[in-house]
Write a protein that holds these residues in place. Structure first.
Motif, PDB file in Angstrom:
ATOM      1  N   ARG A 190       0.511  -1.003   0.027  1.00 13.45           N
ATOM      2  CA  ARG A 190       0.318  -0.276   0.357  1.00 13.45           C
ATOM      3  C   ARG A 190       1.182   1.415  -0.126  1.00 13.45           C
ATOM      4  NH1 ARG A 190      -5.797  -1.602   2.227  1.00 13.45           N
ATOM      5  NH2 ARG A 190      -5.735   0.093   2.419  1.00 13.45           N
ATOM      6  N   ASP A 230      -0.049  -3.063  -4.687  1.00 14.02           N
ATOM      7  CA  ASP A 230      -1.331  -3.946  -5.206  1.00 14.02           C
ATOM      8  C   ASP A 230      -2.065  -2.106  -5.165  1.00 14.02           C
ATOM      9  OD1 ASP A 230      -0.834  -6.383  -4.996  1.00 14.02           O
ATOM     10  OD2 ASP A 230      -0.465  -6.735  -2.375  1.00 14.02           O
ATOM     11  N   TYR A 231      -1.814  -1.969  -4.439  1.00 12.75           N
ATOM     12  CA  TYR A 231      -3.013  -0.326  -4.278  1.00 12.75           C
ATOM     13  C   TYR A 231      -1.491   0.905  -4.122  1.00 12.75           C
ATOM     14  CZ  TYR A 231      -6.742  -3.572  -2.833  1.00 12.75           C
ATOM     15  OH  TYR A 231      -7.019  -4.460  -2.565  1.00 12.75           O
ATOM     16  N   CYS A 246      -7.479   5.889  -5.810  1.00 11.92           N
ATOM     17  CA  CYS A 246      -6.581   4.801  -4.798  1.00 11.92           C
ATOM     18  C   CYS A 246      -7.038   4.058  -6.395  1.00 11.92           C
ATOM     19  CB  CYS A 246      -7.915   4.000  -4.018  1.00 11.92           C
ATOM     20  SG  CYS A 246      -7.342   2.207  -3.800  1.00 11.92           S
ATOM     21  N   ASP A 248      -6.245   0.406  -7.813  1.00 10.68           N
ATOM     22  CA  ASP A 248      -6.119  -0.825  -6.975  1.00 10.68           C
ATOM     23  C   ASP A 248      -5.871  -1.706  -8.491  1.00 10.68           C
ATOM     24  OD1 ASP A 248      -6.579  -3.867  -7.126  1.00 10.68           O
ATOM     25  OD2 ASP A 248      -8.947  -3.400  -6.816  1.00 10.68           O
ATOM     26  N   LYS A 250      -4.996  -4.861  -8.898  1.00 14.29           N
ATOM     27  CA  LYS A 250      -4.490  -6.153  -9.242  1.00 14.29           C
ATOM     28  C   LYS A 250      -6.459  -6.164  -9.419  1.00 14.29           C
ATOM     29  CE  LYS A 250      -5.468  -6.205  -4.536  1.00 14.29           C
ATOM     30  NZ  LYS A 250      -5.732  -7.543  -3.336  1.00 14.29           N
ATOM     31  N   ASN A 251      -6.598  -5.586 -10.011  1.00 18.99           N
ATOM     32  CA  ASN A 251      -7.867  -5.292 -10.545  1.00 18.99           C
ATOM     33  C   ASN A 251      -8.219  -4.270 -12.013  1.00 18.99           C
ATOM     34  OD1 ASN A 251      -9.471  -7.416  -9.294  1.00 18.99           O
ATOM     35  ND2 ASN A 251      -9.511  -6.392  -7.505  1.00 18.99           N
ATOM     36  N   LYS A 253      -8.459  -0.660 -11.403  1.00 18.49           N
ATOM     37  CA  LYS A 253      -9.646   0.618 -11.872  1.00 18.49           C
ATOM     38  C   LYS A 253      -9.303   1.712 -10.873  1.00 18.49           C
ATOM     39  CE  LYS A 253     -12.933  -3.631 -11.456  1.00 18.49           C
ATOM     40  NZ  LYS A 253     -14.158  -3.913 -10.546  1.00 18.49           N
ATOM     41  N   ASP A 325      -9.737  -1.585   1.455  1.00 15.42           N
ATOM     42  CA  ASP A 325      -9.517  -2.812   0.410  1.00 15.42           C
ATOM     43  C   ASP A 325      -9.548  -3.483  -0.523  1.00 15.42           C
ATOM     44  OD1 ASP A 325     -10.755  -4.059   2.034  1.00 15.42           O
ATOM     45  OD2 ASP A 325      -9.757  -5.712   2.864  1.00 15.42           O
ATOM     46  N   GLY A 326     -11.335  -2.582  -1.119  1.00 15.88           N
ATOM     47  CA  GLY A 326     -12.801  -3.176  -2.242  1.00 15.88           C
ATOM     48  C   GLY A 326     -13.355  -3.952  -0.896  1.00 15.88           C
ATOM     49  N   THR A 334     -17.949  -0.711   1.109  1.00 15.63           N
ATOM     50  CA  THR A 334     -16.492  -1.078   1.262  1.00 15.63           C
ATOM     51  C   THR A 334     -15.790  -0.349   2.750  1.00 15.63           C
ATOM     52  OG1 THR A 334     -15.946   0.950  -0.321  1.00 15.63           O
ATOM     53  CG2 THR A 334     -15.996  -1.667  -1.314  1.00 15.63           C
TER      54      THR A 334
END
Length: 384
Positions: A190, A230-231, A246, A248, A250-251, A253, A325-326, A334
């Motif tokens: 993070r 990751d973020y 933020c 993301d 990993k995805n 977004k 963390d979503g 969230t």
């Protein structure tokens, strides 16, 4: 008949009179009887000297009768005083022994406006010391946190006080400590951009250049690659309101996290497009293979619990950077909702976390200052 004679129940309830009071009451009664007797004898002497010419009742007889009445009245008054004491004692609340009284510990701190009932925790003492309003004579420029090439003074920590807006200096301190702790563990998951970088990114806009304004964010300078996180969190301050972007990774977004989503909606939406483009350029510079020219991110305005006041937006942003963390939580959001008391306690926890941090170079000095300030002063004679 005695005047004000107590009932049998009152006499039975009166079980806490002491021996000394009973003796004093008996002495008062005997004294009243002696006075009545003296008055009676004096009446007999006066009655022998005066007689009535008609042979009826003599003056002595009348005097003796009056003195008898006075004697009885005196006795009744003495008994009334004694009975009055009994009534007052029965009406009063029962005496409480000194050893049975409830003792409440009162701790006094010079950094509090008034004493607090109960024990003051060490965290609260540190919080009051760091956030209390001071002047230069009291050491407002005294450093209370110093680590990771950054520091905070008492004056700068005041923004963590109750009902205060979080300053950009405090936000940067939190970001540097969070990233520094992860670096020591070997993996930064993070990453939080500091306020100075975000101000440059906000103010330059189209004039912003990755290779000019983000040199310190390159892997060889930063010590790790932002593309492997990751973020990525971007705390933003616009018109005295804190919110956060933020990323993301990993995805793929791009989220807008805001505790007052309806405020400055158009400004935040326009700025979000520019921020997303700038972050994509930064990621492509850090890791060109992973983030190619066609890399894009979906923009999402995340629905979050709303703050109930106008001064905790910065506290919410710190919460986002450290916890978000979503994942969906209770209620389908969230992020959990926080009460004002929880947010106030979180301010205390942030100050304690920073000051008591093992990397804080002035930690022992701050603790010594707080202990000295809270030590009770002893009154004594001045040395000559």
């Amino acid at each position: 008949m005695w005047v004000g004679k107590p009932s049998e129940e009152e006499v039975e309830e009166e079980d806490y009179g002491d021996k000394n009071e009973a003796e004093e009451d008996d002495e008062d009664g005997d004294k009243g009887e002696d006075e009545a007797k003296d008055a009676y004898e004096a009446g007999d002497e006066d009655g022998d000297e005066d007689e009535d010419d008609d042979g009826h009742e003599t003056a002595a007889g009348a005097g003796s009768k009056e003195d008898e009445d006075e004697g009885s009245n005196s006795k009744e008054e003495s008994d009334e005083r004694q009975d009055g004491k009994k009534r007052r004692r029965t009406d009063e609340s029962p005496m409480v022994r000194r050893s049975e009284r409830k003792k409440v510990e009162v701790n006094w701190s010079p950094f509090l406006k008034e004493p607090i009932q109960g024990r003051i925790t060490k965290e609260q003492q540190i919080y009051e010391y760091c956030t209390r309003r001071t002047n230069q004579a009291e050491g407002e420029d005294r450093c209370v946190v110093e680590m990771y090439d950054y520091y905070l003074t008492r004056a700068e920590c005041q923004s963590l006080g109750p009902k205060k807006w979080i300053s950009t200096v405090v936000m940067s301190m939190v970001a540097k400590v969070m990233v520094g702790e992860q670096l020591r563990e070997g993996k930064v998951r993070r990453y939080i951009f500091d306020s100075e970088f975000m101000a440059t990114l906000r103010d330059k806009k189209l004039r912003w250049s990755v290779f000019e304004d983000a040199k310190m964010l390159m892997p060889d300078q930063l010590g790790h690659n932002l593309g492997n996180c990751d973020y990525l969190f971007l705390p933003m301050l616009v018109f005295n309101h804190w919110f956060c972007y933020c990323v993301d990774l990993k995805n793929d977004k791009f989220f807008i996290l805001d505790s007052l989503a309806g405020k400055l909606f158009k400004e935040k939406k326009m700025m979000a497009g520019f921020m997303r483009t700038s972050i994509i350029e930064l990621l492509q510079a850090c890791d060109p293979k992973k983030y190619g020219e066609d890399f894009q991110m979906e923009m999402i305005f995340e629905e979050l619990p709303k703050q109930s006041n106008v001064d905790d937006c910065g506290v919410y942003v710190i919460k986002y950077c450290t916890e978000w963390d979503g994942r969906r939580r209770k209620g389908g959001l969230t992020m959990e909702d926080f009460s004002n008391e929880q947010l106030r306690q979180f301010r205390v926890n942030v100050v304690w976390w920073l000051v008591n941090h093992m990397r804080n170079e002035v930690r022992n000095k701050v603790f010594a200052s707080v202990s000295a300030a809270n030590r009770p002063k002893r009154a004594g004679k001045k040395c000559r």
